[in-house]
Design a protein around this motif. Structure first.
Motif, short mmCIF file in Angstrom:
data_model
loop_
_atom_site.label_atom_id
_atom_site.label_comp_id
_atom_site.label_asym_id
_atom_site.label_seq_id
_atom_site.Cartn_x
_atom_site.Cartn_y
_atom_site.Cartn_z
N LEU A 1 6.59 -1.53 19.40
CA LEU A 1 6.53 -2.81 18.70
C LEU A 1 6.93 -2.54 17.26
N THR A 2 8.03 -3.12 16.81
CA THR A 2 8.53 -2.86 15.46
C THR A 2 8.60 -4.17 14.69
N LEU A 3 8.02 -4.14 13.50
CA LEU A 3 7.99 -5.33 12.66
C LEU A 3 9.06 -5.20 11.58
N PHE A 4 10.00 -6.15 11.55
CA PHE A 4 11.02 -6.21 10.51
C PHE A 4 10.67 -7.37 9.59
N GLY A 5 10.89 -7.21 8.30
CA GLY A 5 10.53 -8.29 7.39
C GLY A 5 11.42 -8.32 6.15
N ALA B 1 0.82 -1.22 0.00
CA ALA B 1 0.00 0.00 0.00
C ALA B 1 0.85 1.27 0.00
N ALA B 2 2.07 1.19 0.52
CA ALA B 2 2.95 2.36 0.58
C ALA B 2 4.39 1.90 0.69
N ILE B 3 5.29 2.71 0.13
CA ILE B 3 6.73 2.41 0.19
C ILE B 3 7.46 3.68 0.59
N VAL C 1 4.34 -0.60 3.68
CA VAL C 1 3.09 -0.93 4.36
C VAL C 1 2.39 -2.02 3.56
N LEU C 2 2.12 -3.14 4.22
CA LEU C 2 1.37 -4.23 3.61
C LEU C 2 -0.07 -4.17 4.08
N ASP C 3 -0.99 -4.10 3.11
CA ASP C 3 -2.41 -4.12 3.43
C ASP C 3 -2.86 -5.57 3.45
N VAL D 1 -6.00 -4.26 6.96
CA VAL D 1 -5.13 -3.80 8.06
C VAL D 1 -3.74 -3.52 7.50
N GLY D 2 -3.25 -2.31 7.73
CA GLY D 2 -1.93 -1.95 7.22
C GLY D 2 -0.83 -2.23 8.22
N PHE D 3 0.13 -3.05 7.83
CA PHE D 3 1.27 -3.38 8.69
C PHE D 3 2.52 -2.68 8.15
N ALA D 4 3.15 -1.84 8.98
CA ALA D 4 4.41 -1.21 8.60
C ALA D 4 5.54 -2.19 8.85
#
Length: 205
Positions: free
Chosen positions: A57-61, A10-12, A18-20, A24-27
């Motif tokens: 809370l930080t999501l790394f991927g 959804a955004a870069i 951001v993954l929709d 639900v958008g996950f950064a």
């Protein structure tokens, strides 16, 4: 624990996407290479690691599970947290890191901002039996990114992304200036500019 996410891009930005996922958008914080390869609207699976702190809370991927595993293993070294582990993967591929650890090439490891000779030596000692052996090199080429017209101030944004990865402000600005000067086109995609600047910084400290 969130181990994978599959959704629409959804955004870069220069340090995250951001993954929709079902609305639900996950950064997700990730590497410059992964960001440069991502496209708006693309269906994408990210292998993730959730880092929990008292105040965040930080999501790394990462696109490949081996990158997530290396990200996790590198943090087991004393003095290395998620920010530096991400910087390691921004500078070295998992196989590059395996090769550097296997051969004791601390110079390659110290190309990462925030890692000096002592920490690099500690990484070699502590990761030697944990990362596995590097694979044989292949001749597979990486497809170049499609150029796009940069937004105003993209150079400053890229410099800020480099500072966020740990490089000093002046080194980041100089690397971006060199990357812009070396660009063959008047147009440049921010992710490609970031990768070029990282290559410039890879030979300096």
């Amino acid at each position: 624990m969130i181990s994978t996410l599959t959704g629409r891009v959804a955004a870069i930005s220069l340090d995250a996407l951001v993954l929709d996922v079902s609305g639900v958008g996950f950064a997700v914080r990730t590497t410059p290479q992964a960001l440069a390869d991502a496209r708006h609207g693309q269906e994408l699976t990210m292998h993730t690691e959730l880092v929990v702190r008292e105040d965040s809370l930080t999501l790394f991927g990462f696109p490949r599970p081996e990158e997530t595993e290396v990200f996790r293993i590198v943090q087991s070294v004393s003095g290395i947290g998620p920010r530096i582990a991400l910087a390691v993967l921004a500078v070295l591929t998992p196989d590059d890191l395996r090769r550097a650890v296997a051969t004791g090439d601390t110079a390659a490891i110290t190309r990462t901002p925030g890692i000096g000779p002592k920490v690099a030596q500690r990484m070699v000692l502590e990761l030697k039996d944990r990362l596995g052996a590097p694979s044989a090199p292949t001749a597979e080429a990486t497809a170049p990114a499609v150029p796009a017209t940069p937004a105003p101030g993209v150079g400053a944004d890229v410099a800020q992304a480099l500072i966020g990865l740990g490089w000093p402000e002046k080194a980041a600005a100089d690397a971006v200036d060199r990357a812009l000067a070396d660009a063959e086109d008047e147009t440049v995609e921010p992710g490609a500019l970031l990768r070029t600047a990282l290559r410039t910084l890879g030979g300096t400290r």
